[in-house]
Design a protein around this motif. Sequence first.
Motif, short mmCIF file in Angstrom:
data_model
loop_
_atom_site.label_atom_id
_atom_site.label_comp_id
_atom_site.label_asym_id
_atom_site.label_seq_id
_atom_site.Cartn_x
_atom_site.Cartn_y
_atom_site.Cartn_z
N PRO A 192 -6.80 -10.28 -0.35
CA PRO A 192 -7.22 -11.62 0.09
C PRO A 192 -7.51 -11.65 1.59
N GLY A 193 -8.67 -12.17 1.94
CA GLY A 193 -9.05 -12.30 3.34
C GLY A 193 -9.51 -11.01 3.98
N GLN A 205 -6.34 -6.79 -11.17
CA GLN A 205 -5.37 -7.17 -10.14
C GLN A 205 -4.17 -6.23 -10.14
#
Length: 120
Positions: free
Chosen positions: A41-42, A115
Amino acid sequence: QVQLVESGGGLVQAGGSLRLSCTASGTIFSINDMGWYRQAPGKQRELVAVITSGGSTNYADSVKGRCTLSRDNAKNTVYLQMNSLKPEDTAVYYCNAYVSSNPWGTGDYWGQGTQVTVSS
């Protein structure tokens, strides 16, 4: 058309192991490099490891010594064995392959992502 189907992601505690698999299917004449990328994430997507059709491998420094990439050319499948997992390994892992559907061209294909979550 070529599809890459991934499996093996999940939730694991720090220090644990996971094995990711990715199988290519469809109209396949030959498969060149296969590998795994990840995106936290990010952050930008980054290379984890890549393997040539001849079996030569290249690993990101962050996973060297903890991950092993292998492939079964008869099954059009690549495997990523991840050991000693760390929370910073948490990301969506994407399979990538350069596949030729005919003798004249190569396409760059991606899986849908799986994931991997490592808890501390």
